[in-house]
Design an enzyme around this catalytic site. Sequence first.
Site, PDB file in Angstrom:
ATOM      1  N   ALA A 185       4.575   2.328  -1.345  1.00  0.00           N
ATOM      2  CA  ALA A 185       3.676   2.138  -0.605  1.00  0.00           C
ATOM      3  C   ALA A 185       4.216   2.218   1.050  1.00  0.00           C
ATOM      4  CB  ALA A 185       2.124   1.983  -0.372  1.00  0.00           C
ATOM      5  N   LYS A 186       4.484   0.653   0.866  1.00  0.00           N
ATOM      6  CA  LYS A 186       5.457   0.210   1.948  1.00  0.00           C
ATOM      7  C   LYS A 186       6.511   0.892   2.393  1.00  0.00           C
ATOM      8  CE  LYS A 186       2.406  -3.737   1.643  1.00  0.00           C
ATOM      9  NZ  LYS A 186       1.368  -3.722   2.455  1.00  0.00           N
ATOM     10  N   ASP A 187       6.655   2.719   1.957  1.00  0.00           N
ATOM     11  CA  ASP A 187       8.059   3.250   2.485  1.00  0.00           C
ATOM     12  C   ASP A 187       6.766   4.030   3.498  1.00  0.00           C
ATOM     13  OD1 ASP A 187       9.489   2.697  -0.038  1.00  0.00           O
ATOM     14  OD2 ASP A 187       9.409   4.913  -0.349  1.00  0.00           O
TER      15      ASP A 187
END
Length: 344
Positions: A46-48
């Site tokens: 999710a950090k993208d």
Amino acid sequence: MKSIQAHENALSLIGNTPLIKLNRLTEKIPGRFYAKVEGFNPGHSAKDRIALYIIEQAEKKGLINPGDTIIETTSGNTGFSLAMVSILKGYRCILAVSSKSSADKIDMLKTMGAEVYVCPAHVAADDPRSYYEVAKRLHKETPGSVYINQYFNELNIEAHYASTGPEIWEQTGGQITHLVACSGTGGTISGTARYLKEQNPDIEVIGIDAYGSVLQKYHETGKLDKDEIYPYRIEGLGKNLIPSATDFKIIDRFIKVTDEDSAHMARTIAVQEGLFVGYTSGAAMQGITQLNEEGTFGPNDVVVVIFPDHGSRYMSKIYSDSWMEQQGFFDALQEVEKPVQVVK
């Protein structure tokens, strides 16, 4: 002649991750359960979303130029995403990483061209050796650098408000009744919940915390209790400080899970649902199991749980039998290991 159907680069693949129905894991729990599987992002987490969003906001404001340096504090996933975005946009990337991060994550960061500083995990947040303070020092020492500061950056919340929340609302046709998500920096749960609550304030938002973290106690009392702090193994979940990127007002409640239960649950997700997910995904699913024991869910509920990253980040940890044994996680024999057959 047909046109070539191709993406310009990996960045256009960020977001629009699938919502996948959970079947075997939840067959005895009332309601319908769906996983938002963030491992389908090109950087496998999710950090993208926040890496691309924060950097592009910095570009729009003229805070960063080609050849400048991105600096961040990370348990691994944000660092990987920042390194990936930096490669494609022409930035140098320096990362201060917790020693609790798996060797797989650290190797991945170096492979992606990042300069990595491994910092001791079990020190106070204001200790000069902590990854928070090391990142701040590197920022001061590096001309032309931008410190992402995900724990205290409102853009962390905005990234998920602009993407994850709308995606879940659209994918569930507005039927979602519960959101279950791990809370570390708090950006994922806060941004997603903020959007969803604007659509339907009755949606219940439940944060997953770790034993050894201060978040649940702070949510309940408004006070940081240092007696709550002790070492734990889950990466990217819980905190020993209070991140301003967590909007506690938008979260209805927290529930804590153990290292051991979360590790076993991640492995169970793999063998029952065919989804190879990370440690925090196991924590989130373990939270659902405990919530069910409390009678939280009803037959008409539509529950979305966020699985934040991919299992490949944890090959030397929860997916390593030797590591599990070293932690004492096989003592209860919660699962039967299938030995590898060697053909000679």
